[in-house]
Write an enzyme that holds these catalytic residues in place. Structure first.
Site, PDB file in Angstrom:
ATOM      1  N   GLY A 183      -7.881   3.410  10.267  1.00  0.00           N
ATOM      2  CA  GLY A 183      -8.723   2.091   9.866  1.00  0.00           C
ATOM      3  C   GLY A 183      -8.613   1.881   8.253  1.00  0.00           C
ATOM      4  O   GLY A 183      -9.437   0.965   7.901  1.00  0.00           O
ATOM      5  N   THR A 184      -7.809   2.608   7.508  1.00  0.00           N
ATOM      6  CA  THR A 184      -7.954   2.374   6.179  1.00  0.00           C
ATOM      7  C   THR A 184      -7.254   1.010   5.685  1.00  0.00           C
ATOM      8  O   THR A 184      -7.874   0.512   4.921  1.00  0.00           O
ATOM      9  CB  THR A 184      -7.062   3.329   5.310  1.00  0.00           C
ATOM     10  OG1 THR A 184      -5.836   3.603   6.152  1.00  0.00           O
ATOM     11  CG2 THR A 184      -7.634   4.938   5.304  1.00  0.00           C
ATOM     12  N   GLY A 185      -6.304   0.276   6.418  1.00  0.00           N
ATOM     13  CA  GLY A 185      -5.684  -0.699   5.982  1.00  0.00           C
ATOM     14  C   GLY A 185      -6.712  -1.677   6.329  1.00  0.00           C
ATOM     15  O   GLY A 185      -6.833  -2.881   5.667  1.00  0.00           O
ATOM     16  N   CYS A 186      -7.393  -1.833   7.613  1.00  0.00           N
ATOM     17  CA  CYS A 186      -8.453  -2.774   8.044  1.00  0.00           C
ATOM     18  C   CYS A 186      -9.666  -2.853   6.953  1.00  0.00           C
ATOM     19  O   CYS A 186     -10.080  -3.899   6.465  1.00  0.00           O
ATOM     20  CB  CYS A 186      -8.900  -2.410   9.138  1.00  0.00           C
ATOM     21  SG  CYS A 186      -7.592  -2.298  10.552  1.00  0.00           S
ATOM     22  N   LYS A 241       0.929  -1.120   0.072  1.00  0.00           N
ATOM     23  CA  LYS A 241      -0.128   0.037  -0.100  1.00  0.00           C
ATOM     24  C   LYS A 241       1.003   1.181  -0.055  1.00  0.00           C
ATOM     25  O   LYS A 241       1.903   1.200   0.632  1.00  0.00           O
ATOM     26  CB  LYS A 241      -0.966   0.099   1.323  1.00  0.00           C
ATOM     27  CG  LYS A 241      -1.864  -1.303   1.129  1.00  0.00           C
ATOM     28  CD  LYS A 241      -2.603  -1.369   2.361  1.00  0.00           C
ATOM     29  CE  LYS A 241      -1.864  -1.826   3.601  1.00  0.00           C
ATOM     30  NZ  LYS A 241      -2.836  -2.014   4.788  1.00  0.00           N
ATOM     31  N   THR A 259      -7.318   9.144   8.363  1.00  0.00           N
ATOM     32  CA  THR A 259      -7.249   7.995   7.659  1.00  0.00           C
ATOM     33  C   THR A 259      -7.086   6.577   8.663  1.00  0.00           C
ATOM     34  O   THR A 259      -6.648   5.639   8.144  1.00  0.00           O
ATOM     35  CB  THR A 259      -6.063   8.053   6.927  1.00  0.00           C
ATOM     36  OG1 THR A 259      -4.982   8.217   7.464  1.00  0.00           O
ATOM     37  CG2 THR A 259      -6.106   9.259   5.778  1.00  0.00           C
TER      38      THR A 259
END
Length: 409
Positions: free
Chosen positions: A287-290, A232, A285
């Site tokens: 929690g974007t990865g989850c 990412k 941002t």
């Protein structure tokens, strides 16, 4: 489908298996919108006549509601799947940061997974924070007992946004040696990618500063056992104007990439894909990865259920063709919409918003060949009706002619 001769003559054929220009996956978007009765905000949940796909989230709990199980639940639901949440740890945290992490006994995690799977076996699995060797062992044992048809997505949560280390070295070793090889996709950010590279070689330069660095890191992670990796780009600047992710699958990986068939695709993760979206100037941002990993797991589950569901529940159209690259594009579009609408709720960074299944073309990313270029992607070629010159262009003869389908399109 064959290309009309009039279009073939426009330029020499591109080199085999190479992207000659930027490609916006608008066709997928169009198919999905048309399949949802022109609803202004289509709900993907309505596309299945039977039960929704079951997607497990095996992750930590975030009482602030911005990440972990709470974010996964919302994303999985927005993709029309049913979320089943299995907590691996409890946290004391707010928007400001994490104060403490409590890990329940691994035996209880195993009991949750076994008991749930007997009644509601998963169509897809997302794995988030696994904070101890025992927790990793329980998850590995569970995955070894069954093959999840829609795939397993691992978001290797190792380091908090503030740089705080969340797992010990022996846990990381267990993840690399036993867990990564059982996952269809691993989704590290730049800091997590650097941690994986340090595990492989402590003396290596782990800074991801150029696209070549990112591509080399992806190949190393595949060598560590992952079937596919999505690095990412929110934390490194391969481009100052865009957020760019790099997706690469193993050369022999077919299960989740092939979609509805095994034929080669233009956008094929086995050849490596740079997926470009807008870079938003915001701190909200959390929690974007989850959210991204659970959205991808849900997209993969939708595709596998549409292709392989019980007779009478099998789907037709674009949903059947969702493979790894498609699910990743859909997940990135979903996150882009969420970042655009994110707002602060406390004293720290706010959570990414959870809106609906992606339905606005401006949120869909672009597939690019040159990640170092800041040039906007080209527009679609002008088309003219066969036998009728393009009155708006002085060079009408150069516009490709589309046959009788033009009025329909």
């Amino acid at each position: 489908p064959t290309t009309p001769a009039s279009i073939k003559r426009m330029s020499p054929p591109p080199a085999p298996l190479r992207l000659s220009t930027s490609v916006r996956p608008t066709f997928l978007f169009l198919c999905l919108v048309l399949s949802h009765n022109f609803s202004p905000a289509p709900s993907f949940a309505m596309s299945s006549p039977g039960r929704p796909p079951l997607v497990y989230s095996i992750a930590g709990s975030d009482p602030s509601g911005g990440a972990g199980l709470q974010a996964d639940l919302l994303a999985i639901h927005d993709f029309g799947c049913h979320p089943c949440t299995i907590p691996t740890c409890l946290t004391a945290q707010s928007s400001v940061g994490v104060a403490e992490v409590h890990t329940p006994p691994p035996a209880f995690l195993s009991q949750q997974l076994r008991w749930l799977a007997k009644d509601m076996p998963p169509d897809g699995v997302k794995i988030g924070m696994v904070g101890s060797v025992g927790v990793v062992a329980s998850v590995v044992e569970f995955l070894g007992e069954r093959r999840t048809p829609g795939g397993v997505v691992l978001d290797p949560v190792m380091i908090s946004t503030s740089g705080h280390k969340l797992i010990e070295d022996e846990t990381l070793e267990k993840i690399v040696e036993d867990l990564m090889g059982r996952c269809d996709l691993v989704t590290p950010n730049a800091m997590e990618c650097a941690a994986l590279l340090r595990f492989r070689d402590e003396t290596a330069d782990n800074h991801l500063e150029t696209p070549e660095d990112v591509e080399a890191a992806a190949r190393i992670i595949l060598d560590m056992g992952a079937r596919a990796v999505l690095i990412k780009g929110g934390h490194f600047a391969t481009s100052s104007a865009f957020s760019q992710d790099y997706l690469l699958a193993a050369a022999d990986e077919e299960d989740v990439e092939k979609g509805s068939d095994a034929r080669p695709r233009l956008c094929d993760a086995r050849r490596g894909l740079w997926i470009r979206g807008p870079r938003y100037d915001t701190e909200h941002t959390h929690g974007t990865g989850c959210t991204l990993s659970s959205a991808i797991a849900s997209g993969l589950a939708r595709g596998i259920v549409a292709r392989n569901g019980p007779e009478g529940e099998k789907q037709t159209g674009a949903e059947r063709a969702i493979g790894l690259a498609d699910a990743t594009v859909l997940g990135k579009a979903y996150v882009a919409a969420g970042i655009e609408k994110a707002r602060g709720l406390g004293q720290g960074p706010g959570p990414v918003a959870h809106t609906s299944f992606p339905h606005t073309s401006r949120h869909f990313p672009t597939i690019v060949q040159d990640p170092s270029s800041n040039t906007p992607p080209p527009s679609f070629l002008r088309l003219r009706r066969r036998g009728r010159p393009d009155s708006s262009s002085s060079s009408s003869s150069s516009a490709p002619a589309l046959g009788p389908l033009l009025p329909i399109l």
